[in-house]
Structures are given as structure tokens and as C-alpha cells.
Write an enzyme that holds these catalytic residues in place. Structure first.
Site, PDB file in Angstrom:
ATOM      1  N   LYS A 178       0.675 -81.934  38.845  1.00 59.25           N
ATOM      2  CA  LYS A 178      -0.559 -81.976  39.640  1.00 59.25           C
ATOM      3  C   LYS A 178      -1.761 -81.596  38.800  1.00 59.25           C
ATOM      4  O   LYS A 178      -2.815 -82.246  38.837  1.00 59.25           O
ATOM      5  CB  LYS A 178      -0.392 -81.040  40.843  1.00 59.25           C
ATOM      6  CG  LYS A 178      -1.610 -80.955  41.768  1.00 59.25           C
ATOM      7  CD  LYS A 178      -2.500 -79.755  41.469  1.00 59.25           C
ATOM      8  CE  LYS A 178      -1.787 -78.439  41.714  1.00 59.25           C
ATOM      9  NZ  LYS A 178      -2.710 -77.288  41.497  1.00 59.25           N
TER      10      LYS A 178
ATOM     11  N   LYS B  29      -9.893 -74.280  34.095  1.00 58.71           N
ATOM     12  CA  LYS B  29      -8.455 -74.232  34.349  1.00 58.71           C
ATOM     13  C   LYS B  29      -7.792 -75.536  33.904  1.00 58.71           C
ATOM     14  O   LYS B  29      -6.665 -75.527  33.382  1.00 58.71           O
ATOM     15  CB  LYS B  29      -8.171 -73.983  35.830  1.00 58.71           C
ATOM     16  CG  LYS B  29      -6.687 -73.943  36.204  1.00 58.71           C
ATOM     17  CD  LYS B  29      -5.921 -72.863  35.449  1.00 58.71           C
ATOM     18  CE  LYS B  29      -4.414 -72.910  35.708  1.00 58.71           C
ATOM     19  NZ  LYS B  29      -4.046 -72.503  37.065  1.00 58.71           N
TER      20      LYS B  29
END
Length: 291
Positions: free
Chosen positions: A239, A171
Site C-alpha cells: 500500500k 513517510k
């Protein structure tokens, strides 16, 4: 009907839970936003008043949360999942977090006899609504096989990419490519518009050639219209770029372009675009050029 406890009914979690209901799962959902819980109940799910109530009697427990602190709190905090989940339960975390967070959860739940998969997704809100997410899974093959009906209900493709934490590394790579592509599409738009070119026609051509991408396919019209309604917010991409840089340090590899993309996303956040869609990198590019 397989009983599912679903914690985290936000932009991504809510449509994913609805798709599980449509697929025939008995879904008990919990979120601190009571309106989100009520909407799930209106769509055929069950409203849970606490994490414990969502987890009770569940054969599969799922989380979809914004960041590491939320996962840590929901899993290990007071009243959290760890205090209520039963041995043998399959736990799937769809959140995007640091690989070490997923590995810590897997170790802790392994001691309790709980099967664990980290399964971050790509596809944004539209992919969640349409049930066509790409799912990157870390864990054991047997657990991945057991989770296949869940993945089929919420996604288009799911792949087991390695042991616990591996899904998060993939990811991170995904978010690097997505962020970099948005940045380059933004620069292409600014270049074409500043040169007096029909940018809409130009992007149409680009989308059909080697420069084509899913981002050009889905986002070029909204970017040209400067419609930055969030499907995935800059704050969350910020983030995620932190996860990319941490992963690079952990793997001891140099990713120079990752640093540039991270700085670009940070710039968007510093300019007050944190709640905008990550395609708002176009606004950052325009400001750099005084446009």
C-alpha cells in the site's frame, strides 16, 4: 490529565495508546476488535464502546489506522469522528495514507474549527512498543507545539516537515528507503550464502561499516533465520509503495528505483507473503535464484 480519544488499537496503535497511559494521559480507546479495547482498559486506559464515546470530552483525538479507506470511514463515515469532535480539539492522525487524504481531512476539520496534524510514523511494532518512533508531521507550528507531549510519549524524534500532507510525503520517502534497503540486504544474503560465505559474520561486518543501517542492526538475525513474523506486513508496504508512486506522479519526478522496489513488494504479495514481515523480500530473492 489531558483527555485523549484514541481510535485504532492494532499492532501499532495499541502500544502507542499504552505509552500515552504510562505518560499520564487519560486515554479512552476504541477499536472494532473488542479484545484490543479490553487490553487497553487492563493497562489503565478506558474502554470506549464507539467512536463517539472515545471522542466525547477529548482534548486530543488520535487515529492509527491501516489505510485511506479506514481513515475516510472513521473520520467521515456514519458515527465517525467528524460528527462528534468539538471545535478547538487537536486531531492527530498517525496513519500512513495518501497526502491528499490528509489534506482533505485538514480542510474538512478546518471548517469545523478543529486543529489537524498528519503524523505518520516509522519504527515498526518494536518502535511503538518501546516508544521510540520517528514521527513526520504536517500542519501548523502552533499545533505541532501543542502535540509535543504526545509525540514525546510515543516517539524518539518528531519533526514538523511542512503544511498538511507534508508528513505523508516524508513517510513515502521513508518507505521507499526501507523497502529498497530490505531488497538490497536480501540480495547481499543470497550472494554470500550462494558463495559459501559465513553470511552471519558478513552481515556483522557490513553493519559496522558504511553499509550499516537500522535494518541491518535490527533485522539481520531474523532474516538469516528466515523468521518473517510480522512487525510490518508486506500488504501494508505494498500500500505504501502505491503512495510513493502516486506522490512521484503528483510531484512530476522520475523515481526509477521506486518502481523496482514497488514491483518487488508486489511480487512478495503475489507469492502469498502479504501477511509476512517486509523482510520476507528475502524469500522473493531466493525464489528468483531458484534457492
Amino acid at each position: 490529565m489531558t483527555r485523549v480519544g484514541f481510535v485504532g488499537l492494532g499492532i501499532m496503535g495499541a502500544p502507542m495508546a499504552r505509552n500515552l497511559v504510562k505518560a499520564g494521559f487519560a486515554v479512552a480507546g476504541y477499536d472494532r476488535n473488542t479484545d484490543a479495547v479490553a487490553r487497553l482498559a487492563a493497562n489503565g486506559g478506558t474502554a470506549a464502546r464507539s467512536i463517539a464515546e472515545a471522542v466525547r470530552d477529548a482534548e486530543i483525538v488520535i487515529t492509527m489506522l491501516p489505510a485511506d479507506p479506514h481513515v475516510e470511514d472513521v473520520v467521515f463515515g456514519p458515527g465517525g469522528i467528524a460528527g462528534h469532535i468539538e471545535p478547538g480539539t487537536l486531531f492527530i492522525d498517525f496513519s500512513t495514507v495518501k497526502p491528499e487524504t490528509s489534506q482533505r481531512v485538514a480542510r474538512r476539520f478546518g471548517e469545523q474549527g478543529v486543529r489537524v496534524l498528519d503524523a505518520p510514523v516509522s519504527g515498526g511494532e518494536a518502535g511503538a512498543v518501546d516508544g521510540v518512533l520517528s514521527i513526520m508531521v504536517g500542519g501548523a507550528q502552533a499545533d505541532f507545539d501543542a502535540a509535543k507531549p504526545v509525540f514525546d510519549a510515543v516517539g524518539k524524534v518528531a519533526a514538523l516537515v511542512g503544511p498538511s500532507g507534508a508528513g505523508q510525503f516524508v513517510k513515502a520517502a521513508n518507505q521507499l528507503v526501507v523497502g529498497g534497503t530490505y531488497a538490497l540486504v536480501a540480495e547481499a544474503i543470497v550472494l554470500m550464502e550462494a558463495s559459501g560465505v559465513d553470511a552471519e559474520a558478513g552481515l556483522e561486518v557490513l553493519a559496522g561499516g558504511l553499509a550499516g543501517s537500522r535494518i541491518l542492526e535490527l533485522k539481520r538475525k531474523s532474516m538469516l533465520a528466515r523468521d518473517f513474523t510480522p512487525g510490518f506486513r508486506i500488504d501494508l508496504h505494498h500500500k505504501d509503495m502505491g503512495i510513493v508512486l502516486d506522490a512521484a506522479r503528483q510531484a512530476e519526478v522520475a523515481l526509477p528505483f521506486a518502481g523496482q522496489v514497488a514491483a518487488f513488494v508486489q511480487s512478495a504479495r503475489a507469492q502469498g507473503l502479504g501477511d509476512a514481515d517486509h523482510s520476507a523480500l528475502l524469500a522473493v530473492t531466493e525464489r528468483l535464484s531458484g534457492r
